[in-house]
Design a protein around this motif. Structure first.
Motif, PDB file in Angstrom:
ATOM      1  N   VAL A 286       0.589  -0.962  -0.125  1.00  0.00           N
ATOM      2  CA  VAL A 286      -0.163   0.170   0.101  1.00  0.00           C
ATOM      3  C   VAL A 286       1.301   1.354   0.007  1.00  0.00           C
ATOM      4  CG1 VAL A 286      -1.580   1.100   1.379  1.00  0.00           C
ATOM      5  CG2 VAL A 286      -1.908  -1.652   1.572  1.00  0.00           C
ATOM      6  N   VAL A 287       0.497   2.163  -1.171  1.00  0.00           N
ATOM      7  CA  VAL A 287       1.473   3.133  -1.080  1.00  0.00           C
ATOM      8  C   VAL A 287       0.970   4.499  -1.602  1.00  0.00           C
ATOM      9  CG1 VAL A 287       3.372   2.082  -2.172  1.00  0.00           C
ATOM     10  CG2 VAL A 287       2.167   3.157  -3.327  1.00  0.00           C
ATOM     11  N   ASP A 288       1.083   5.592  -0.630  1.00  0.00           N
ATOM     12  CA  ASP A 288       0.120   6.593  -0.406  1.00  0.00           C
ATOM     13  C   ASP A 288       0.581   7.913  -0.509  1.00  0.00           C
ATOM     14  OD1 ASP A 288      -2.210   8.102  -0.033  1.00  0.00           O
ATOM     15  OD2 ASP A 288      -1.850   8.187   1.895  1.00  0.00           O
ATOM     16  N   PRO A 289       0.760   8.618  -2.150  1.00  0.00           N
ATOM     17  CA  PRO A 289       1.691   9.816  -2.393  1.00  0.00           C
ATOM     18  C   PRO A 289       0.982  10.806  -1.505  1.00  0.00           C
ATOM     19  CG  PRO A 289      -0.723   9.206  -3.821  1.00  0.00           C
ATOM     20  CD  PRO A 289      -0.784   8.479  -2.775  1.00  0.00           C
ATOM     21  N   GLY A 290       1.515  12.086  -1.407  1.00  0.00           N
ATOM     22  CA  GLY A 290       1.542  13.073  -0.609  1.00  0.00           C
ATOM     23  C   GLY A 290       1.955  13.202   0.825  1.00  0.00           C
ATOM     24  N   HIS A 291       3.204  12.207   0.916  1.00  0.00           N
ATOM     25  CA  HIS A 291       4.459  12.237   2.176  1.00  0.00           C
ATOM     26  C   HIS A 291       4.727  13.495   2.599  1.00  0.00           C
ATOM     27  CE1 HIS A 291       7.710  10.631   4.189  1.00  0.00           C
ATOM     28  NE2 HIS A 291       8.634  11.675   3.477  1.00  0.00           N
ATOM     29  N   HIS A 292       5.509  14.702   1.287  1.00  0.00           N
ATOM     30  CA  HIS A 292       5.899  15.576   1.958  1.00  0.00           C
ATOM     31  C   HIS A 292       4.949  16.999   1.940  1.00  0.00           C
ATOM     32  CE1 HIS A 292       9.251  14.438  -0.609  1.00  0.00           C
ATOM     33  NE2 HIS A 292      10.102  14.998   0.066  1.00  0.00           N
ATOM     34  N   SER A 293       3.605  16.465   1.201  1.00  0.00           N
ATOM     35  CA  SER A 293       2.499  17.484   2.019  1.00  0.00           C
ATOM     36  C   SER A 293       2.169  17.620   2.996  1.00  0.00           C
ATOM     37  CB  SER A 293       1.873  18.006   0.536  1.00  0.00           C
ATOM     38  OG  SER A 293       0.767  16.401   0.605  1.00  0.00           O
ATOM     39  N   ARG A 294       2.043  16.309   3.635  1.00  0.00           N
ATOM     40  CA  ARG A 294       1.428  15.831   4.766  1.00  0.00           C
ATOM     41  C   ARG A 294       2.232  15.725   5.570  1.00  0.00           C
ATOM     42  NH1 ARG A 294      -0.579  11.163   2.096  1.00  0.00           N
ATOM     43  NH2 ARG A 294       1.310  10.171   2.581  1.00  0.00           N
ATOM     44  N   ARG A 295       3.813  15.756   5.658  1.00  0.00           N
ATOM     45  CA  ARG A 295       4.659  16.563   6.676  1.00  0.00           C
ATOM     46  C   ARG A 295       4.385  17.958   6.533  1.00  0.00           C
ATOM     47  NH1 ARG A 295      10.790  16.965   6.052  1.00  0.00           N
ATOM     48  NH2 ARG A 295      11.391  17.442   7.691  1.00  0.00           N
ATOM     49  N   LEU A 296       4.505  18.571   5.700  1.00  0.00           N
ATOM     50  CA  LEU A 296       4.373  19.905   5.734  1.00  0.00           C
ATOM     51  C   LEU A 296       3.445  20.597   6.890  1.00  0.00           C
ATOM     52  CD1 LEU A 296       5.589  22.946   5.289  1.00  0.00           C
ATOM     53  CD2 LEU A 296       4.488  22.798   3.027  1.00  0.00           C
ATOM     54  N   MET A 297       1.961  20.250   6.193  1.00  0.00           N
ATOM     55  CA  MET A 297       0.737  20.571   7.271  1.00  0.00           C
ATOM     56  C   MET A 297       0.990  19.493   8.749  1.00  0.00           C
ATOM     57  SD  MET A 297      -2.273  21.151   6.599  1.00  0.00           S
ATOM     58  CE  MET A 297      -3.203  20.234   4.946  1.00  0.00           C
ATOM     59  N   GLU A 298       1.532  18.588   8.852  1.00  0.00           N
ATOM     60  CA  GLU A 298       1.563  18.488  10.624  1.00  0.00           C
ATOM     61  C   GLU A 298       2.238  19.663  11.102  1.00  0.00           C
ATOM     62  OE1 GLU A 298       3.274  14.804   9.963  1.00  0.00           O
ATOM     63  OE2 GLU A 298       1.401  13.955   9.561  1.00  0.00           O
ATOM     64  N   LEU A 299       3.426  20.359  10.035  1.00  0.00           N
ATOM     65  CA  LEU A 299       4.288  21.226  11.068  1.00  0.00           C
ATOM     66  C   LEU A 299       4.240  22.540  11.042  1.00  0.00           C
ATOM     67  CD1 LEU A 299       7.651  19.803   9.566  1.00  0.00           C
ATOM     68  CD2 LEU A 299       7.051  19.420  11.639  1.00  0.00           C
ATOM     69  N   THR A 300       2.995  23.374   9.932  1.00  0.00           N
ATOM     70  CA  THR A 300       3.133  24.658  10.098  1.00  0.00           C
ATOM     71  C   THR A 300       1.514  24.981   9.233  1.00  0.00           C
ATOM     72  OG1 THR A 300       2.868  24.493   7.222  1.00  0.00           O
ATOM     73  CG2 THR A 300       5.354  24.572   8.722  1.00  0.00           C
ATOM     74  N   GLY A 301       0.343  23.680   9.178  1.00  0.00           N
ATOM     75  CA  GLY A 301      -0.806  23.952   8.608  1.00  0.00           C
ATOM     76  C   GLY A 301      -0.685  24.452   7.542  1.00  0.00           C
ATOM     77  N   LEU A 302       0.098  23.982   6.217  1.00  0.00           N
ATOM     78  CA  LEU A 302      -0.135  24.786   5.255  1.00  0.00           C
ATOM     79  C   LEU A 302      -0.084  23.210   4.063  1.00  0.00           C
ATOM     80  CD1 LEU A 302       2.997  26.876   4.432  1.00  0.00           C
ATOM     81  CD2 LEU A 302       0.830  27.998   5.149  1.00  0.00           C
ATOM     82  N   ASP A 303      -1.737  23.843   3.330  1.00  0.00           N
ATOM     83  CA  ASP A 303      -2.035  22.294   2.393  1.00  0.00           C
ATOM     84  C   ASP A 303      -1.625  22.873   1.117  1.00  0.00           C
ATOM     85  OD1 ASP A 303      -2.762  20.752   0.954  1.00  0.00           O
ATOM     86  OD2 ASP A 303      -4.983  21.275   1.991  1.00  0.00           O
ATOM     87  N   VAL A 304      -0.076  22.323   1.132  1.00  0.00           N
ATOM     88  CA  VAL A 304      -0.254  22.996  -0.948  1.00  0.00           C
ATOM     89  C   VAL A 304       0.699  21.524  -1.232  1.00  0.00           C
ATOM     90  CG1 VAL A 304       1.323  25.097   0.236  1.00  0.00           C
ATOM     91  CG2 VAL A 304       2.576  22.962  -0.074  1.00  0.00           C
TER      92      VAL A 304
END
Length: 438
Positions: A286-304
């Protein structure tokens, strides 16, 4: 609604009153200009228009009742699975004119802000390197959809929207009319999608080359072959086997790290014995795209988007190294957001804020600052780089989220490209001209 007693709208959640007030009793080609938004439209076998809906914009496509119902439900299912696609708003049936004549049903989707159809991306001469990034984005989209079990059936650049993503592109499915969802796809289904994609992409590029919108050294057939290679390479990375011995556990971590670098998380993986004695096979399940975007969201709340997130995470790491190398990552991310990202975006003139997404503006600013520092031979502070970035670069970007005035006639003629794809809107429609609105 009372003036249109036969009208039927199917939507998830509450139906906005503004949706009911649109002129559904008129064919789309007759809708008044005051309700329409002049945004770029791609090649389509259907009539497509953009319209205002409250504080947002929607896309409306006239089609058959069966197609509208199927695509509405398909887009809803894909949205729940997290697929990169447009969001459905409603399917509209039972449309009639004031005289009682039947009108085509319509599918309503939410406009994807800052997105462009491929022909609008090609409005100006596109270099070979930029085309490669566009093709790579299309290949990644197809891999993501296939991993979800989605059989597209009509893969093409025309059925895709593109958004800028930190120097690359992010592709989104915009037409699911021929699509099907399965628990998983067979090799035959994937190969057929690839065959259709290769033919369609080659034809679309030939059209653009004939109009002079691509570098002369671009080979349309070879480029469509690059799409196939990019797809196969990604598919192998995400689903292929890694052979290792029991004492080589580090190979598992290396494989997962490589997938993370591609922007995917591995939720499950399967380890089994190989035919070679003493060897094991590792395969991601099971692979799920969005590794970096999820990490940034957790750290800053920015959804990019993914590449934007990768770039901003790099900026946060650099900020942390300069201010408190041994400090907490979450604290550094919060301070960077408060002291760098938000102040820089707030200083962008209001009339320029629709040029690009905020995260894309920050990416471009970081690139500009690096080049400026290189020219001057020393680090240039962000505050010092910002004014010249605005004047020298940002003002020159096309407004990718706002409406534009009608183009000059000579520009319209330049954009009337031939096409070998499925039937499009009638020749007197403003479809080709709308590509200029980018």
């Amino acid at each position: 609604m009372s003036s249109l007693p036969g009208l039927s709208l199917t939507a998830s959640g509450t139906i906005p009153q503004e949706l009911l007030e649109l002129p559904w009793h008129l064919p789309l080609v007759q809708w008044p200009q005051e309700v329409l938004a002049a945004l770029p439209r791609g090649i389509s076998r259907h009539i497509v228009r953009f319209a205002y809906l409250g504080g947002s914009i929607i896309a409306i496509k006239e089609t058959s009742e069966r197609a509208a119902r199927h695509e509405y439900r398909m887009l809803r299912q894909l949205g729940k699975l997290g697929a990169p696609c447009v969001k459905p708003v409603a399917e509209v049936t039972g449309r009639t004119t004031d005289e009682g004549a039947e009108l085509s049903p319509a599918l309503v989707t939410r406009h994807l802000r800052f997105s462009l159809p491929y022909r609008a991306v090609f409005t100006h001469m596109m270099r070979k390197e930029t085309l490669t990034r566009l093709i790579d984005a299309q290949a990644l989209l197809m891999v993501e959809l296939h991993l979800l079990g989605f059989y597209w059936g009509d893969v093409s650049l025309s059925n895709t929207l593109f958004r800028r993503d930190a120097g690359n592109f992010k592709a989104y499915l915009v037409d699911a009319e021929t699509g099907e969802l399965h628990p998983s796809l067979s090799a035959g289904q994937r190969e057929y999608d690839l065959e259709v994609a290769q033919i369609n992409i080659a034809g679309e590029l030939m059209d653009l080359m004939e109009g002079g919108f691509v570098d002369e050294d671009v080979d349309a057939v070879a480029t469509s072959g690059q799409f196939i290679d990019a797809y196969r390479g990604l598919w192998q990375q995400l689903t292929g086997d890694t052979t290792f011995k029991p004492g080589q556990q580090w190979l598992i971590e290396e494989r997962i790290r490589r997938l993370n670098e591609l922007g995917f998380d591995v939720e499950e993986y399967d380890i089994r014995s190989a035919s070679d004695q003493g060897h094991l096979l590792l395969r991601p399940k099971v692979v799920d795209p969005g590794h970096h975007s999820r990490r940034l969201m957790e750290l800053t709340g920015l959804d990019v988007q993914e590449n934007q997130a990768r770039r901003l995470l790099g900026a946060i790491d650099a900020y942390r190294a300069a201010t408190d190398p041994h400090g907490d990552e979450a604290v550094a991310a919060h301070m960077w957001t408060q002291q760098v990202f938000q102040p820089m975006i707030a200083k962008i003139p209001r009339e320029l804020r629709d040029k690009l997404e905020p995260a894309e503006i920050m990416h471009q600013l970081l690139d500009y600052r690096w080049r400026l520092s290189e020219r001057r031979g020393h680090d240039v502070p962000m505050e010092e780089a910002l004014p010249s970035f605005i004047d020298e670069e940002l003002r020159g970007y096309r407004d990718e989220a706002v409406l534009m005035v009608d183009p000059p006639t000579d520009v319209v003629r330049q954009l009337e490209l031939p096409t070998s794809s499925a039937p499009t809107e009638s020749p007197d429609d403003d479809q080709d001209a709308s590509a200029w609105y980018s």
